[in-house]
Write a protein that holds these residues in place. Structure first.
Motif, PDB file in Angstrom:
ATOM      1  N   GLY A   9      10.643  -7.355   2.173  1.00 18.43           N
ATOM      2  CA  GLY A   9      12.078  -7.458   1.925  1.00 18.43           C
ATOM      3  C   GLY A   9      12.583  -8.868   2.124  1.00 18.43           C
ATOM      4  N   GLY A  10      11.682  -9.789   2.521  1.00 21.02           N
ATOM      5  CA  GLY A  10      12.044 -11.192   2.704  1.00 21.02           C
ATOM      6  C   GLY A  10      12.010 -11.973   1.405  1.00 21.02           C
ATOM      7  N   MET A  11      12.472 -13.229   1.470  1.00 23.33           N
ATOM      8  CA  MET A  11      12.575 -14.015   0.234  1.00 23.33           C
ATOM      9  C   MET A  11      11.210 -14.301  -0.373  1.00 23.33           C
ATOM     10  SD  MET A  11      13.560 -17.925   1.406  1.00 23.33           S
ATOM     11  CE  MET A  11      13.073 -18.667  -0.146  1.00 23.33           C
ATOM     12  N   ASP A  12      10.168 -14.431   0.459  1.00 30.17           N
ATOM     13  CA  ASP A  12       8.846 -14.747  -0.065  1.00 30.17           C
ATOM     14  C   ASP A  12       8.286 -13.574  -0.872  1.00 30.17           C
ATOM     15  OD1 ASP A  12       9.239 -16.974   1.520  1.00 30.17           O
ATOM     16  OD2 ASP A  12       7.893 -16.296   3.108  1.00 30.17           O
ATOM     17  N   SER A  13       8.254 -12.403  -0.263  1.00 25.18           N
ATOM     18  CA  SER A  13       7.636 -11.257  -0.928  1.00 25.18           C
ATOM     19  C   SER A  13       8.480 -10.725  -2.077  1.00 25.18           C
ATOM     20  CB  SER A  13       7.334 -10.149   0.078  1.00 25.18           C
ATOM     21  OG  SER A  13       8.494  -9.707   0.740  1.00 25.18           O
ATOM     22  N   VAL A  14       9.805 -10.822  -1.967  1.00 22.98           N
ATOM     23  CA  VAL A  14      10.642 -10.390  -3.084  1.00 22.98           C
ATOM     24  C   VAL A  14      10.481 -11.362  -4.254  1.00 22.98           C
ATOM     25  CG1 VAL A  14      13.011  -9.960  -3.872  1.00 22.98           C
ATOM     26  CG2 VAL A  14      12.277  -9.140  -1.621  1.00 22.98           C
ATOM     27  N   SER A  15      10.410 -12.662  -3.964  1.00 24.06           N
ATOM     28  CA  SER A  15      10.139 -13.636  -5.025  1.00 24.06           C
ATOM     29  C   SER A  15       8.806 -13.331  -5.707  1.00 24.06           C
ATOM     30  CB  SER A  15      10.122 -15.060  -4.463  1.00 24.06           C
ATOM     31  OG  SER A  15      11.390 -15.461  -4.007  1.00 24.06           O
ATOM     32  N   HIS A 122       1.898 -17.979   2.863  1.00 23.75           N
ATOM     33  CA  HIS A 122       2.071 -19.331   2.329  1.00 23.75           C
ATOM     34  C   HIS A 122       1.672 -20.378   3.360  1.00 23.75           C
ATOM     35  CE1 HIS A 122       5.815 -20.118   4.614  1.00 23.75           C
ATOM     36  NE2 HIS A 122       6.067 -18.835   4.420  1.00 23.75           N
ATOM     37  N   GLY A 123       1.666 -21.621   2.909  1.00 24.21           N
ATOM     38  CA  GLY A 123       1.196 -22.724   3.748  1.00 24.21           C
ATOM     39  C   GLY A 123       1.917 -22.855   5.068  1.00 24.21           C
ATOM     40  N   PRO A 159      -0.810 -16.313  -4.559  1.00 27.73           N
ATOM     41  CA  PRO A 159      -0.433 -17.529  -5.281  1.00 27.73           C
ATOM     42  C   PRO A 159       0.227 -18.601  -4.432  1.00 27.73           C
ATOM     43  CG  PRO A 159       1.104 -15.763  -5.776  1.00 27.73           C
ATOM     44  CD  PRO A 159      -0.026 -15.149  -5.009  1.00 27.73           C
ATOM     45  N   PHE A 160       0.691 -18.240  -3.227  1.00 19.32           N
ATOM     46  CA  PHE A 160       1.411 -19.205  -2.385  1.00 19.32           C
ATOM     47  C   PHE A 160       0.577 -19.707  -1.206  1.00 19.32           C
ATOM     48  CE2 PHE A 160       5.172 -16.334  -3.588  1.00 19.32           C
ATOM     49  CZ  PHE A 160       5.412 -17.033  -4.763  1.00 19.32           C
ATOM     50  N   VAL A 161      -0.660 -19.280  -1.082  1.00 23.37           N
ATOM     51  CA  VAL A 161      -1.405 -19.542   0.148  1.00 23.37           C
ATOM     52  C   VAL A 161      -1.596 -21.039   0.417  1.00 23.37           C
ATOM     53  CG1 VAL A 161      -3.738 -19.442  -0.825  1.00 23.37           C
ATOM     54  CG2 VAL A 161      -3.343 -18.709   1.547  1.00 23.37           C
ATOM     55  N   ALA A 166       9.346 -23.975   0.387  1.00 22.77           N
ATOM     56  CA  ALA A 166      10.225 -24.596  -0.612  1.00 22.77           C
ATOM     57  C   ALA A 166       9.702 -24.332  -2.025  1.00 22.77           C
ATOM     58  CB  ALA A 166      10.335 -26.099  -0.368  1.00 22.77           C
ATOM     59  N   ASP A 167       8.387 -24.351  -2.189  1.00 17.72           N
ATOM     60  CA  ASP A 167       7.790 -24.019  -3.480  1.00 17.72           C
ATOM     61  C   ASP A 167       8.125 -22.583  -3.879  1.00 17.72           C
ATOM     62  OD1 ASP A 167       6.546 -26.519  -3.795  1.00 17.72           O
ATOM     63  OD2 ASP A 167       4.760 -25.867  -2.701  1.00 17.72           O
ATOM     64  N   ILE A 168       8.103 -21.694  -2.890  1.00 20.30           N
ATOM     65  CA  ILE A 168       8.441 -20.300  -3.172  1.00 20.30           C
ATOM     66  C   ILE A 168       9.890 -20.187  -3.637  1.00 20.30           C
ATOM     67  CG2 ILE A 168       8.727 -18.003  -2.158  1.00 20.30           C
ATOM     68  CD1 ILE A 168       6.415 -18.663  -0.280  1.00 20.30           C
ATOM     69  N   ALA A 169      10.788 -20.943  -2.996  1.00 22.75           N
ATOM     70  CA  ALA A 169      12.189 -20.932  -3.415  1.00 22.75           C
ATOM     71  C   ALA A 169      12.326 -21.381  -4.868  1.00 22.75           C
ATOM     72  CB  ALA A 169      13.016 -21.827  -2.501  1.00 22.75           C
ATOM     73  N   VAL A 170      11.591 -22.415  -5.226  1.00 21.61           N
ATOM     74  CA  VAL A 170      11.634 -22.919  -6.606  1.00 21.61           C
ATOM     75  C   VAL A 170      11.103 -21.868  -7.577  1.00 21.61           C
ATOM     76  CG1 VAL A 170      10.675 -24.621  -8.199  1.00 21.61           C
ATOM     77  CG2 VAL A 170      11.500 -25.347  -5.954  1.00 21.61           C
ATOM     78  N   GLU A 171       9.950 -21.298  -7.259  1.00 19.59           N
ATOM     79  CA  GLU A 171       9.342 -20.303  -8.151  1.00 19.59           C
ATOM     80  C   GLU A 171      10.198 -19.040  -8.211  1.00 19.59           C
ATOM     81  OE1 GLU A 171       6.830 -20.903 -10.138  1.00 19.59           O
ATOM     82  OE2 GLU A 171       6.745 -22.930  -9.294  1.00 19.59           O
TER      83      GLU A 171
END
Length: 233
Positions: A9-15, A122-123, A159-161, A166-171
């Motif tokens: 439900g967070g921005m990373d996994s929802v993105s 992610h990183g 894909p984010f590992v 910030a990259d996740i926000a962009v994608e």
């Protein structure tokens, strides 16, 4: 590629869910209730599944989570304020959490004929969480090939590992992720606190990405202090 997404439900996994829906075939979202204090995140995952038009499996891991003691996410321990990469944030580790979740998700994928399990590690996670690091994800994928050999062919999609939040926000912005309808705060209050590691990291990610952060924070300025103390930009 028929893919299930582990979605908190967070921005990373929802993105990630929105990316998979656009680039592959999103089949379902899988969310885990492990007794986390910020359990309200599950509601945000449910809303993401509804918007994307896919099933949402909520798997009850509360009995397991109760045994994974010593974490500020599951025990009566205060979630510390500060940057995500501070040593103090290690108190938010739930031991082996991702390994357990991934093993279950691979079983769900195999049972449903899916090709991949996607997770948004992610990183920025590497410093604190060992089961978010590339060495772990690569080894886990190898282990699962042996575990399902002759039954199913499911791969781990991360894909984010090697990328930043910030990259996740962009994608995520590219696929119109509704960031305002995602939840990151570990404290689980009425609003994002703005002070815990996940709130600071979230606010910093939008800043670095040059994107507007639609999140309402109880303390909207603390992130700058936390970054300065860490020695960041």
């Amino acid at each position: 590629m028929k893919t299930i997404v582990i979605c908190s439900g967070g921005m990373d996994s929802v993105s990630l869910a929105y990316m998979v829906a656009e680039q592959h075939e999103l089949t379902r979202l899988v969310t885990f209730d492990y007794g986390q204090r910020h359990r309200k995140e599950i509601d945000f995952a449910a809303r993401a599944a509804a918007r994307l038009g896919v099933p949402h499996d909520v798997i009850d891991m509360r009995g397991i989570g109760a045994s994974l003691s010593g974490s500020a996410l599951t025990d009566d321990i205060d979630v510390p304020d500060g940057h995500y990469e501070e040593e103090s944030m290690k108190v938010t580790v739930v031991p082996n959490r991702n390994a357990i979740m991934l093993a279950i998700a691979f079983g769900v994928a195999a049972a449903n004929g899916d090709d991949a399990v996607a997770t948004a590690v992610h990183g920025g996670d590497h410093f604190i969480y060992p089961d978010c690091r590339p060495a772990f994800t690569e080894a886990f994928n190898t282990m699962q090939q042996a575990a399902l050999d002759g039954y199913a062919n499911v791969t781990l999609y991360t894909p984010f590992v090697h990328r930043s939040k910030a990259d996740i926000a962009v994608e995520g912005a590219k696929v119109n992720t509704p960031f305002a309808d995602t939840w990151s705060c570990y404290k689980g209050g009425e609003q994002h606190c703005g002070r815990c590691g996940t709130c600071v990291e979230r606010r910093e990610a939008f800043h670095i990405a040059g994107l507007n952060d639609p999140t309402v924070y109880a303390d909207p300025e603390f992130w700058q202090q936390a970054i300065a103390e860490k020695g960041g930009a």
